[in-house]
Design an enzyme around this catalytic site. Structure first.
Site, short mmCIF file in Angstrom:
data_model
loop_
_atom_site.label_atom_id
_atom_site.label_comp_id
_atom_site.label_asym_id
_atom_site.label_seq_id
_atom_site.Cartn_x
_atom_site.Cartn_y
_atom_site.Cartn_z
N HIS A 1 0.81 -1.22 0.00
CA HIS A 1 0.00 0.00 0.00
C HIS A 1 0.85 1.27 0.00
O HIS A 1 0.32 2.36 -0.20
CB HIS A 1 -0.93 0.01 1.22
CG HIS A 1 -2.00 -1.05 1.15
ND1 HIS A 1 -3.32 -0.75 0.93
CD2 HIS A 1 -1.93 -2.39 1.21
CE1 HIS A 1 -4.03 -1.87 0.90
NE2 HIS A 1 -3.20 -2.88 1.07
N ASP B 1 3.64 9.69 -0.75
CA ASP B 1 2.45 8.97 -0.30
C ASP B 1 2.12 7.89 -1.34
O ASP B 1 2.10 8.18 -2.54
CB ASP B 1 1.26 9.95 -0.19
CG ASP B 1 0.25 9.51 0.86
OD1 ASP B 1 0.14 8.29 1.10
OD2 ASP B 1 -0.43 10.39 1.43
C1 G6P Z 1 -0.88 3.22 6.22
C2 G6P Z 1 -0.42 1.79 5.99
C3 G6P Z 1 -1.37 0.79 6.65
C4 G6P Z 1 -1.58 1.16 8.10
C5 G6P Z 1 -2.10 2.60 8.21
C6 G6P Z 1 -2.30 3.05 9.67
O1 G6P Z 1 -2.01 3.48 5.48
O2 G6P Z 1 -0.28 1.52 4.61
O3 G6P Z 1 -0.84 -0.51 6.56
O4 G6P Z 1 -2.50 0.27 8.71
O5 G6P Z 1 -1.15 3.45 7.59
O6 G6P Z 1 -1.15 2.86 10.41
P1 G6P Z 1 -1.09 1.89 11.69
O7 G6P Z 1 0.38 1.81 11.99
O8 G6P Z 1 -1.87 2.59 12.74
O9 G6P Z 1 -1.69 0.56 11.32
#
Ligand code: G6P
Length: 496
Positions: free
Chosen positions: A185, A399
């Site tokens: 992602h 991003d």
């Molecule tokens: C990004 C990453 C995700 C992640 C999200 C929130 O979008 O690509 O994999 O879940 O951030 O971050 P966190 O560390 O809270 O899961």
């Protein structure tokens, strides 16, 4: 090739578990660091429940989960918790346990203080620690084992994101019968930057366990393939890598391709037309004293988002008197994120210091320059904010995609409003009619913000219409279908 330090295959940490029986029953398994549910605390000592997390991925995959015999493997969000599998929303959820030490070393450490900054153009310096790497391998092994136990013979597994890059290889070793997809992602860095990672070869080999490795942009897929050539010396033809078998058997192919992710466009458009949400948007503007222009920024509080650059530009516009408090207000939503990681703590201090200085200088008793909110909000309130905003500011320094930009466009059902969008987002490849900016160029950013503030309605409408057309045709459902169809076709083509 000579293995690089730390990449020996002999010292697998964790519960090395090869050739697990095809004991599971699930035909389709998604695996991600977090399960797609949030805990809702119970009232007065009552047991809590779960609520589906916001976000397009789960919306896109839930129907598929219900239709096939589907399951989702991931962490439930609290340390040291051993939970039994449970059903939610017609999905089987299989929790994996992360101890407090795993969280520190695998999640906060290797995932978010090594890989995250490395993959985002080293905006913050990545740290390389062997103990973090060991934990990353251990936890990836645990996730792979959980999937291997749950998957039926010949099942399809879809692994999500940078926290789990070794899972495809571990799974392939344990369960050669599976069809394995991986989607990253976040960006994939150019080989010149990826080169810094002491375990670069192991990560590439981990990803190549998948039949299909998906990325947000064509550039990310190209960066990955260049690294595969350079650091593994493998041949790449038409985006396919020939991966030699460890035991000298026949090689297999792994394909890399871009699949730009999107959002649930119809959900956001519908919310944007709900009477209570339209009224809430009007209320937000009234509460701010009815400024002529509302500008909006919505981000996780992350150093990749360019919040500081945005505040600097807005502060200078106030100083130059190009905009005036009372006429213009910037709403900045910064949702709390990874608060135990040092760089995120420093960022919060910096952003809050800057907001305080700007507001201290320009606020009046009646009006504020920046309404800063360190909260996260439900999607209904987000849509009200999108409706209230004349100008949306997305100034990320790097991003993978930026779904906020797409949500703003989806919410602007009357084709009004202007989107200022950083060139360094995946979304800039698709939302070509946005006002594209280089956020490092503060003068350019200031000019672009003013162009958005002053944009004639006809031009705004022409741009917004074109962007809406694009995202209506490319929603998250179409994204997941396109990935899974390509995965099935890839697997089919190997078997001939
Ligand atoms: C990004 C990453 C995700 C992640 C999200 C929130 O979008 O690509 O994999 O879940 O951030 O971050 P966190 O560390 O809270 O899961």
């Amino acid at each position: 090739m000579v293995p690089e330090s730390g990449e020996r295959n002999t010292d697998n940490p964790g519960t090395a578990q090869n050739n697990v029986d095809d004991g599971g029953t699930f035909d389709f398994i998604v695996v991600s660091n977090r399960l797609p549910v949030d805990r809702v605390a119970g009232e007065d000592g009552q047991e809590g429940t779960w609520r589906r997390s916001p976000g397009g991925l789960v919306t896109a995959l839930a129907p598929m989960m219900a239709k096939t015999d589907g399951a989702w493997v991931g962490w439930a969000g609290a340390p040291d918790e051993e939970l039994e599998p449970f059903d939610h929303d017609n999905m089987r959820l299989i929790p994996t346990t992360l101890s407090a030490a795993d969280l520190e070393l695998y999640y906060e450490g290797f995932s978010n203080a090594t890989l995250w900054p490395l993959y985002h153009d080293v905006i913050a310096p990545p740290e390389f620690h062997r103990a973090w790497w060991d934990a990353y391998r251990r936890v990836n092994r645990r996730f792979a084992d959980a999937v291997a136990r749950a998957a039926s013979h010949g099942a399809t597994v879809w692994v999500q994101d940078y926290q789990l890059q070794l899972v495809p290889q571990y799974l392939r070793e344990a369960r050669p019968d599976l069809t394995i997809g991986f989607f990253n992602h976040i960006p994939f860095p150019p080989p010149e930057i990826f080169a810094q990672l002491p375990w670069r070869r192991a990560i590439l080999q981990g990803l190549l366990g998948a039949d299909l490795v998906g990325f947000q942009r064509g550039n990310d897929a190209a960066n990955f393939l260049r690294s595969v050539r350079r650091f593994l010396g493998l041949t790449v033809k038409q985006q396919r890598v020939q991966v030699p078998a460890a035991d000298g058997g026949p090689s297999r192919a792994s394909r890399a391709e871009a699949f730009p992710i999107s959002i649930d466009v119809s959900q956001i458009s519908q919310l944007a037309q709900r009477e209570d949400i339209v009224e809430r948007a009007a209320q937000i503007r009234r509460d701010l004293g009815n400024p002529t222009t509302v500008l909006l920024g919505v981000d996780r509080l992350d150093y990749t988002k360019g919040i500081g650059h945005r505040l600097k530009a807005f502060g200078e516009l106030l100083e130059d008197q190009a905009v005036k408090v009372g006429d213009a207000t910037l709403i900045q939503v910064a949702s709390p994120s990874r608060e135990r990681v040092e760089q995120y703590r420093l960022l919060r201090e910096e952003v809050e210091g800057t907001v305080g200085r700007i507001n201290g200088t320009y606020d009046t008793l009646e009006n504020t320059a920046i309404r800063y909110l360190h909260h996260s909000y439900p999607i209904e309130e987000m849509v009200a904010l999108y409706l209230a905003a004349d100008v949306m500011l997305v100034t990320a320094l790097r991003d993978g995609m930026n779904l906020v930009a797409k949500e703003y466009v989806a919410a602007r059902v009357h084709d009004t409003g202007a989107l200022v969008l950083s060139e360094f987002t995946g979304a800039a490849d698709q939302l070509r009619q946005a006002l594209l900016v280089n956020p490092h160029d503060i003068d350019g950013l200031k000019e672009t913000i003013m162009a958005a503030v002053r944009m004639p309605p006809r031009e705004a409408s022409r741009r917004m219409k074109a962007m809406r057309r694009h995202i209506l045709d490319h929603d998250v459902e179409q994204w997941s279908q396109s990935f899974l169809n390509t995965l099935a076709a890839e697997k089919g083509s190997h078997e001939h």
